[in-house]
Write an enzyme that holds these catalytic residues in place. Sequence first.
Site, PDB file in Angstrom:
ATOM      1  N   ASP A   1       0.667  -1.290  -0.187  1.00  0.00           N
ATOM      2  CA  ASP A   1       0.179  -0.155   0.188  1.00  0.00           C
ATOM      3  C   ASP A   1       1.327   1.041   0.010  1.00  0.00           C
ATOM      4  OD1 ASP A   1      -2.027   1.929   0.566  1.00  0.00           O
ATOM      5  OD2 ASP A   1      -2.602   1.557   2.571  1.00  0.00           O
TER       6      ASP A   1
ATOM      7  N   HIS B   1      -1.359  -1.402   6.327  1.00  0.00           N
ATOM      8  CA  HIS B   1      -1.327  -0.612   6.663  1.00  0.00           C
ATOM      9  C   HIS B   1      -0.470  -2.222   7.715  1.00  0.00           C
ATOM     10  CE1 HIS B   1      -2.876   3.636   6.154  1.00  0.00           C
ATOM     11  NE2 HIS B   1      -3.163   2.559   5.157  1.00  0.00           N
TER      12      HIS B   1
ATOM     13  N   GLU C   1      -0.768  10.462   0.488  1.00  0.00           N
ATOM     14  CA  GLU C   1      -2.006   9.788   0.623  1.00  0.00           C
ATOM     15  C   GLU C   1      -2.272   9.955   1.625  1.00  0.00           C
ATOM     16  OE1 GLU C   1      -4.905   7.131   0.167  1.00  0.00           O
ATOM     17  OE2 GLU C   1      -3.367   7.298   1.074  1.00  0.00           O
ATOM     18  N   GLU C   2      -1.657   9.262   2.454  1.00  0.00           N
ATOM     19  CA  GLU C   2      -1.312   8.551   4.213  1.00  0.00           C
ATOM     20  C   GLU C   2      -1.932   9.972   4.787  1.00  0.00           C
ATOM     21  OE1 GLU C   2      -2.164   5.358   4.489  1.00  0.00           O
ATOM     22  OE2 GLU C   2      -1.056   4.307   2.854  1.00  0.00           O
TER      23      GLU C   2
END
Length: 342
Positions: free
Chosen positions: A174, A317, A203-204
């Site tokens: 990811d 994650h 993005e995270e």
Amino acid sequence: MKELMQKLSDVPGISGFESEVTKIISDELEDYADHIEHDRLGNIIALKKGSPDGPKVMLAAHMDEIGLMVRHIDKKGFIKFSKIGGINDQMLLNQTVYIHSNKGTVFGVIGSKPPHRMKAAERKKITSYENMFIDIGASSEEEALKMVNIGDPIVFNHTYAELPNSLITGKALDNRIGCLIMIETLKRVDSNANIYGVGTVQEEVGLKGAKTSAFKIDPDFALALDVTIAGDHPGIKEDEAPAKIGKGPAIILTDASGRGIITHPTIKEWLTSAASDAEIPVQLEVSEGGTTDATAIHLTREGIPAGVVSVPTRYIHTTVSIASMEDIENTINLLVSAINNL
């Protein structure tokens, strides 16, 4: 393609520090894109031109991975850290890490109070990251500061590996899976559309790069390329995460219970029709969980029709995510088929 997947997964790149991922994307697309640029926030935008009057299609894949950052160094040289991105504290304990500093790359171990010295009530609780620290072998604050700086990014130490049944594991699937899909789609596609392959930053931590790049490009429509939770393992109910590894890409119809993206009907029809025509297996998903770059993109300017195509991935994650190369290949085939038919 596995070699590129390994390279993308192993390279460091937490939110705000994605430059090494950017270099890989640039190197891979220099012979395929008509124009490559880097914007002021750090996004990379590669354009493969079609017809002058062809539609503008944005394929967004975020480059950043979850990680940590040096926050404080105590008098004995132990490092306190902050979390960058969504991290469950229980996956942190006893991990090994690399701190990337302008003074060099420093190996460290995440430690905490040993269970032998915990009270019974403490042992039953998840240790908070605030009660953890990183041991880099320094004997004092002064010695530690010769090795690292406040604000240095910290990346988990876990390397890419292959498993049976075309499965792979890595620390940053990811969303380096999305980056791989974006790269390979641009390499293979032959369309009248003008295709913008975008590696987005941060993005995270707030979908930041997607906002700025979508504003700049102003596409006719867009797709976020990401991963989604695969619920095909113990401890999770099928209705909570119905996507399964090996059953093809997931076309996300809604995420975050509609607070994120609600996929535009034309995008849904476009993707599902392309999958049917090309006989590519797909899964449809309505998610109550997190969201993707598409959430930021579809609210840009006057609004941009957008959707999400995701690869089902176990244990996202964490440092040990698992996905299928067959699903990745089918995702690329779906995108190439859909875009070629525009």
